[in-house]
Write an enzyme that holds these catalytic residues in place. Sequence first.
Site, PDB file in Angstrom:
ATOM      1  N   GLU A  79      -5.580  81.589 -46.509  1.00  0.00           N
ATOM      2  CA  GLU A  79      -5.793  80.177 -46.202  1.00  0.00           C
ATOM      3  C   GLU A  79      -5.465  79.335 -47.436  1.00  0.00           C
ATOM      4  O   GLU A  79      -5.852  78.171 -47.516  1.00  0.00           O
ATOM      5  CB  GLU A  79      -7.204  79.913 -45.695  1.00  0.00           C
ATOM      6  CG  GLU A  79      -8.319  80.335 -46.609  1.00  0.00           C
ATOM      7  CD  GLU A  79      -9.685  79.955 -46.051  1.00  0.00           C
ATOM      8  OE1 GLU A  79      -9.875  78.780 -45.716  1.00  0.00           O
ATOM      9  OE2 GLU A  79     -10.551  80.847 -45.962  1.00  0.00           O
ATOM     10  N   CYS A 111     -11.133  82.351 -43.254  1.00  0.00           N
ATOM     11  CA  CYS A 111     -11.397  83.664 -43.866  1.00  0.00           C
ATOM     12  C   CYS A 111     -11.291  84.818 -42.869  1.00  0.00           C
ATOM     13  O   CYS A 111     -11.505  85.979 -43.223  1.00  0.00           O
ATOM     14  CB  CYS A 111     -12.792  83.694 -44.481  1.00  0.00           C
ATOM     15  SG  CYS A 111     -13.067  82.378 -45.651  1.00  0.00           S
ATOM     16  N   HIS A 233     -18.681  89.192 -44.189  1.00  0.00           N
ATOM     17  CA  HIS A 233     -17.906  88.209 -44.948  1.00  0.00           C
ATOM     18  C   HIS A 233     -18.858  87.650 -46.009  1.00  0.00           C
ATOM     19  O   HIS A 233     -20.013  87.333 -45.695  1.00  0.00           O
ATOM     20  CB  HIS A 233     -17.406  87.100 -44.023  1.00  0.00           C
ATOM     21  CG  HIS A 233     -16.848  85.926 -44.761  1.00  0.00           C
ATOM     22  ND1 HIS A 233     -15.865  86.068 -45.715  1.00  0.00           N
ATOM     23  CD2 HIS A 233     -17.148  84.598 -44.733  1.00  0.00           C
ATOM     24  CE1 HIS A 233     -15.580  84.878 -46.230  1.00  0.00           C
ATOM     25  NE2 HIS A 233     -16.351  83.978 -45.649  1.00  0.00           N
TER      26      HIS A 233
HETATM   27  N1  CAA Z   1     -34.152  79.275 -58.844  1.00  0.00           N
HETATM   28  C1  CAA Z   1     -33.912  80.059 -57.775  1.00  0.00           C
HETATM   29  N2  CAA Z   1     -33.271  79.614 -56.652  1.00  0.00           N
HETATM   30  C2  CAA Z   1     -32.863  78.318 -56.633  1.00  0.00           C
HETATM   31  C3  CAA Z   1     -33.096  77.455 -57.724  1.00  0.00           C
HETATM   32  C4  CAA Z   1     -33.770  77.972 -58.863  1.00  0.00           C
HETATM   33  N3  CAA Z   1     -34.014  77.221 -59.941  1.00  0.00           N
HETATM   34  N4  CAA Z   1     -32.578  76.240 -57.397  1.00  0.00           N
HETATM   35  C5  CAA Z   1     -32.047  76.348 -56.141  1.00  0.00           C
HETATM   36  N5  CAA Z   1     -32.221  77.608 -55.696  1.00  0.00           N
HETATM   37  C6  CAA Z   1     -31.770  78.172 -54.416  1.00  0.00           C
HETATM   38  C7  CAA Z   1     -32.074  77.291 -53.204  1.00  0.00           C
HETATM   39  O1  CAA Z   1     -33.421  77.423 -52.785  1.00  0.00           O
HETATM   40  C8  CAA Z   1     -31.083  77.870 -52.218  1.00  0.00           C
HETATM   41  O2  CAA Z   1     -31.554  79.108 -51.730  1.00  0.00           O
HETATM   42  P1  CAA Z   1     -31.978  79.255 -50.184  1.00  0.00           P
HETATM   43  O3  CAA Z   1     -30.774  78.900 -49.377  1.00  0.00           O
HETATM   44  O4  CAA Z   1     -32.339  80.680 -50.071  1.00  0.00           O
HETATM   45  O5  CAA Z   1     -33.100  78.298 -49.982  1.00  0.00           O
HETATM   46  C9  CAA Z   1     -29.862  78.219 -53.083  1.00  0.00           C
HETATM   47  O6  CAA Z   1     -30.356  78.246 -54.430  1.00  0.00           O
HETATM   48  C10 CAA Z   1     -28.728  77.198 -52.981  1.00  0.00           C
HETATM   49  O7  CAA Z   1     -29.217  75.946 -53.366  1.00  0.00           O
HETATM   50  P2  CAA Z   1     -29.039  74.649 -52.441  1.00  0.00           P
HETATM   51  O8  CAA Z   1     -29.630  74.898 -51.108  1.00  0.00           O
HETATM   52  O9  CAA Z   1     -29.549  73.488 -53.224  1.00  0.00           O
HETATM   53  O10 CAA Z   1     -27.506  74.497 -52.134  1.00  0.00           O
HETATM   54  P3  CAA Z   1     -26.228  74.272 -53.057  1.00  0.00           P
HETATM   55  O11 CAA Z   1     -26.147  72.910 -53.582  1.00  0.00           O
HETATM   56  O12 CAA Z   1     -26.040  75.379 -54.059  1.00  0.00           O
HETATM   57  O13 CAA Z   1     -25.106  74.456 -51.955  1.00  0.00           O
HETATM   58  C11 CAA Z   1     -23.819  75.513 -50.292  1.00  0.00           C
HETATM   59  C12 CAA Z   1     -25.059  75.625 -51.180  1.00  0.00           C
HETATM   60  C13 CAA Z   1     -23.914  74.243 -49.435  1.00  0.00           C
HETATM   61  C14 CAA Z   1     -23.714  76.706 -49.394  1.00  0.00           C
HETATM   62  C15 CAA Z   1     -22.599  75.404 -51.223  1.00  0.00           C
HETATM   63  O14 CAA Z   1     -22.513  76.531 -52.055  1.00  0.00           O
HETATM   64  C16 CAA Z   1     -21.305  75.248 -50.473  1.00  0.00           C
HETATM   65  O15 CAA Z   1     -20.946  74.187 -49.977  1.00  0.00           O
HETATM   66  N6  CAA Z   1     -20.521  76.370 -50.404  1.00  0.00           N
HETATM   67  C17 CAA Z   1     -19.245  76.378 -49.747  1.00  0.00           C
HETATM   68  C18 CAA Z   1     -19.353  76.576 -48.261  1.00  0.00           C
HETATM   69  C19 CAA Z   1     -19.748  78.007 -47.904  1.00  0.00           C
HETATM   70  O16 CAA Z   1     -19.622  78.927 -48.661  1.00  0.00           O
HETATM   71  N7  CAA Z   1     -20.208  78.153 -46.666  1.00  0.00           N
HETATM   72  C20 CAA Z   1     -20.567  79.481 -46.169  1.00  0.00           C
HETATM   73  C21 CAA Z   1     -20.340  79.595 -44.676  1.00  0.00           C
HETATM   74  S1  CAA Z   1     -18.670  79.114 -44.292  1.00  0.00           S
HETATM   75  C22 CAA Z   1     -17.788  80.528 -44.615  1.00  0.00           C
HETATM   76  O17 CAA Z   1     -18.337  81.601 -44.665  1.00  0.00           O
HETATM   77  C23 CAA Z   1     -16.326  80.420 -44.836  1.00  0.00           C
HETATM   78  C24 CAA Z   1     -16.033  80.454 -46.291  1.00  0.00           C
HETATM   79  O18 CAA Z   1     -15.866  81.519 -46.880  1.00  0.00           O
HETATM   80  C25 CAA Z   1     -16.005  79.185 -46.997  1.00  0.00           C
END
Ligand code: CAA
Length: 395
Positions: A79, A111, A233
Amino acid sequence: MKIGIDKIGFATAQYMLDMNDLAHSRGAEPEKFSKGLLLQALSIAPITEDIITLGASAAEKMLTQDDKENIDMIIVATESGVDQSKAAAVYIHHLLGIQPFARSIEMKEACYSATAALDYAKLHIGKNPDSKVLVIASDIAKYGIGTPGESTQGAGSIAMLLTKDPAILVLQDQSLALTRDIMDFWRPNYSTTPFVNGMYSTKQYLDMLKTSWDEYQKRFNKSLADFAAFCFHIPFPKLALKGFNKILDKSLPEAIKEKLKDNFEQSILYSQQIGNIYTGSLFLGLLSLLENSTKLQGGDQIAMFSYGSGAVAEIFTGTLAEGFQQQLSKGQDRMQELRQRIPLSVEDYERIFFENALLDENGSASFAEYKTGIFALREIFEHQRIYQKVTVNEK
Ligand code: CAA
């Protein structure tokens, strides 16, 4: 006829970014990445490395001359392709020196598409039992500086040689696909980075996993107890862990649950050091499992969950061949290779991130020297990408 994965190869970029450095620079707590996402490092590709160089490097490491004379189809799943028209597989066919009477194509659905490629390869070998098919899943995941997805970037390629009587994994006929027209992650032609509804994408990933796994079990009268391991995945390892917990049947005997859990942990080891490699990430998980698990043996069944945003998911399965271990590298050697990547400061990573080909009036560009795998993009000459095999001295 038994058809499946006879060889599997892997290549990633030669540069890496430590998650702690990224956390400090972005004002995040390091535990957010190490515990919240289960990530330790990301592979970063310079401008001279693309899905073609990574794919060709992954394949070159595993193919013999005999393989090259018998491959009659190359499918590249990606992709993050480099051309809207010409398939990456055509470049790779040339770079690897595959015999001329071959079909070379590219497949796309985020993916997911390497899973469809495996099925096409299987059908092709079913009709032509002596042929070998090269399936390559190759991607560079770039989300954008400072975006939520930035911490899940990565770069890498998995190459798989499909044959009859395979030495690693026999692919089974039963599979279950699921399609939903959703906007969780997409990249229009005019954008170099994707548009992402991050939280929504994680919800859809988990819901499509549950929906497809429930239907798979019902249709084929299977349960988790039939499998020694489940590969997912892996956009980032924490999401795969959530997926694993979602399907883990709490009523299973403790010993079975422990084995599945242990195998799951082995399956995320490489992704924790590399990040998301999109089409290849499920198969990077499979490679990590096979090279690191001490709990698998010939005849074991492995289930796989493929997910591509947009979205298409599929559950499919394979049976390990007797002696599959002999066809694989050792986990500790692979980790050693990863440790040899060059660490980047956040400043250098950002410079590499924004580096674009500066085309002159003839559509030509040359690049600074970077370390690459076996192949490198040398220059762009009159809008044509020119690749070269890197000699040992250059590396
Ligand atoms: N200590 C421990 N854990 C902590 C922490 C700390 N100090 N601060 C935050 N966390 C944890 C949060 O609790 C959260 O865990 P949980 O989900 O278990 O609650 C985790 O860290 C992530 O934190 P946030 O929820 O604040 O989210 P983020 O800002 O890191 O964003 C995301 C997460 C939206 C998935 C982002 O990484 C993103 O947009 N990723 C790209 C999209 C993606 O990968 N999607 C997956 C499905 S789509 C797919 O599979 C296709 C593909 O490959 C893209």
